[in-house]
Design an enzyme around this catalytic site. Structure first.
Site, PDB file in Angstrom:
ATOM      1  N   VAL A   1       0.839  -1.198   0.000  1.00 17.26           N
ATOM      2  CA  VAL A   1       0.000   0.000   0.000  1.00 17.26           C
ATOM      3  C   VAL A   1       0.875   1.251   0.000  1.00 17.26           C
ATOM      4  CG1 VAL A   1      -1.859   1.225   1.174  1.00 17.26           C
ATOM      5  CG2 VAL A   1      -1.752  -1.268   1.283  1.00 17.26           C
TER       6      VAL A   1
ATOM      7  N   LYS B   1       2.130   1.974  -3.465  1.00 18.15           N
ATOM      8  CA  LYS B   1       1.074   2.575  -4.290  1.00 18.15           C
ATOM      9  C   LYS B   1       0.827   4.025  -3.901  1.00 18.15           C
ATOM     10  CE  LYS B   1      -1.396  -1.777  -5.112  1.00 18.15           C
ATOM     11  NZ  LYS B   1      -2.658  -2.527  -4.873  1.00 18.15           N
TER      12      LYS B   1
ATOM     13  N   HIS C   1       3.149   3.380   6.016  1.00 14.75           N
ATOM     14  CA  HIS C   1       1.966   2.998   6.775  1.00 14.75           C
ATOM     15  C   HIS C   1       2.323   1.841   7.708  1.00 14.75           C
ATOM     16  CE1 HIS C   1       0.201   5.411   3.701  1.00 14.75           C
ATOM     17  NE2 HIS C   1       0.263   4.482   2.763  1.00 14.75           N
TER      18      HIS C   1
ATOM     19  N   HIS D   1      -7.748  -2.482   2.343  1.00 15.39           N
ATOM     20  CA  HIS D   1      -6.503  -3.012   1.773  1.00 15.39           C
ATOM     21  C   HIS D   1      -6.416  -4.536   1.818  1.00 15.39           C
ATOM     22  CE1 HIS D   1      -5.360   1.080   1.486  1.00 15.39           C
ATOM     23  NE2 HIS D   1      -5.005   1.244   2.741  1.00 15.39           N
TER      24      HIS D   1
ATOM     25  N   GLU E   1      -7.947  -1.319  -6.438  1.00 14.65           N
ATOM     26  CA  GLU E   1      -8.224  -0.250  -7.396  1.00 14.65           C
ATOM     27  C   GLU E   1      -9.557  -0.440  -8.101  1.00 14.65           C
ATOM     28  OE1 GLU E   1      -3.793  -0.660  -6.957  1.00 14.65           O
ATOM     29  OE2 GLU E   1      -5.478  -2.019  -7.237  1.00 14.65           O
TER      30      GLU E   1
ATOM     31  N   ARG F   1      -6.258  10.903   9.318  1.00 12.48           N
ATOM     32  CA  ARG F   1      -7.649  10.562   9.013  1.00 12.48           C
ATOM     33  C   ARG F   1      -8.264  10.011  10.287  1.00 12.48           C
ATOM     34  NH1 ARG F   1      -7.476   6.008   5.988  1.00 12.48           N
ATOM     35  NH2 ARG F   1      -8.416   4.804   7.661  1.00 12.48           N
TER      36      ARG F   1
ATOM     37  N   GLY G   1      -3.481   6.383   3.708  1.00 11.04           N
ATOM     38  CA  GLY G   1      -3.165   6.025   2.334  1.00 11.04           C
ATOM     39  C   GLY G   1      -3.361   7.185   1.384  1.00 11.04           C
TER      40      GLY G   1
ATOM     41  N   TYR H   1      -7.270   5.130  -4.777  1.00 16.04           N
ATOM     42  CA  TYR H   1      -8.557   4.723  -4.214  1.00 16.04           C
ATOM     43  C   TYR H   1      -8.668   5.038  -2.721  1.00 16.04           C
ATOM     44  CZ  TYR H   1      -5.581   0.781  -2.878  1.00 16.04           C
ATOM     45  OH  TYR H   1      -4.556   0.016  -2.366  1.00 16.04           O
TER      46      TYR H   1
END
Length: 346
Positions: A19, A22, A99, A244, A250, A290, A311, A315
């Site tokens: 993740v 990405k 992360h 995830h 995606e 978040r 993230g 997405y």
């Protein structure tokens, strides 16, 4: 115009490595090349650091130069191994795109503090606090913020299944996303769920299930000067939200859809935003986070968890919530760098 030298650290040895890669790709696509000179530092799954051209496919396959972030403030940047000798690259700021464990829990932040390099995001205490969901609940409760009823189970402890009211959620206390999380509806399932969580952390959190909608709020800023994105709501067709965990996230999730802006009453939207800001401040967050919450039918807002390095993939929820508030990712990145350098939103 002289471009700022930005170190972008991604990858890592946690379960969230893919993740992070990405997220870094999306950051690379949105970073303003006229303002920033990026230096991509990829950390492989085994923990090797490499200075590479970017987070493109194949960066882990032997390409790139060995590199470390120097804790010596005189270097103020990177030590790069070239032809048997170390050279240096001075950095103006670091953007950790990491992360989970060793990236979001204060470990990387501690190294950056030693280095003296300004960095994006929460500091060491707030990163560590938010990573441990049970400690975050204790602090949030002291600030008057509602949390689920919860219990913790350490490595050498057991819990009596008869003492709980089901359903409950069992999760690693200090892990990202939903790795190791189980919903337990019967006492017979508890032991197995605890063992699953212990694969990711010796400390296990057990929460009484909250009946309500899963709501999220993206927060940007420091102290009293905060910007929030549009609130989102996770619409579930079945089961529970497992971010995830899909093979191809995606293309969407098999059981959930993020609705942004959330289809909730305006009064609830205001309450969610104000609660998110209260949580952010109570836990000492900086830069960005978040805040995930539950919204019950009677309008109560209950903290779920705080993700201090959310993230940034195509997405991911954080950039989508900010984009819905007319803050595209490129602008978010600009503001985060400004916060890291000056402590203030521009």
């Amino acid at each position: 115009m002289t471009r700022l030298k930005v170190g972008i650290i991604f990858g890592g040895s946690s379960e969230e490595h893919p993740v992070s890669v990405k997220s870094a790709r999306e950051v690379a696509r949105n970073l303003d090349a006229a303002k920033y000179e990026p230096f991509y530092i990829g950390i492989t799954k085994s923990g090797d650091w490499r200075l590479c051209d970017g987070p493109d496919p194949g960066w882990e396959n032997g390409s790139g130069r060995p590199v470390v972030l120097s804790p010596d403030r005189g270097v103020h940047g990177l030590l790069v191994l070239e032809q048997g000798r170390y050279g240096t690259i001075r950095l103006d700021v670091v953007l950790p795109v990491l992360h989970g464990r060793l990236g979001e829990d204060g470990a990387m932040q501690g190294l950056l503090e030693l280095s003296g390099i300004p960095y994006v995001g929460c500091d060491v205490p707030s990163s560590a606090l938010c990573m441990d969901k049970s400690l975050a609940y204790v602090v949030a409760r002291s600030a008057g913020i509602a949390t689920p009823e919860f219990w913790t189970v350490t490595a050498d402890e057991t819990i009596d299944p008869e003492s709980l009211t089901y359903p409950v959620f069992v999760k690693p206390a200090r892990s990202g996303s939903s790795f190791g999380v189980s919903k337990v509806s019967r006492k017979e399932e508890l032991h197995s769920a605890v063992e699953t969580a212990r694969r990711y952390d010796a400390k296990v959190l057990i929460e009484k299930a909250v009946v309500g909608s899963e709501i999220g709020c993206a927060v940007l800023g420091n102290d009293r000067d905060l910007v929030v994105g549009e609130v989102d709501r996770i619409a579930l067709s079945h089961g529970f939200f497992r971010i995830h965990q899909e093979e191809k996230p995606e293309s969407g999730s098999e059981n959930s859809t993020a609705i942004v802006p959330a289809d909730i009453p305006e009064a609830s939207r205001v309450r969610v935003r104000e609660t998110a800001k209260a949580v952010y401040r109570a836990l000492g967050c900086k830069g960005l986070s978040r805040v995930d919450m539950f919204l019950t039918e009677d309008g109560e807002v209950i903290l779920n968890e705080v993700n201090t390095l959310p993230g940034m993939t195509s997405y991911s929820r954080y950039p989508r919530m900010m984009a819905a508030a007319e803050l595209p990712l490129a602008e978010v990145l600009d503001r985060l760098v400004s916060l890291a350098l000056t402590g203030k939103l521009r």
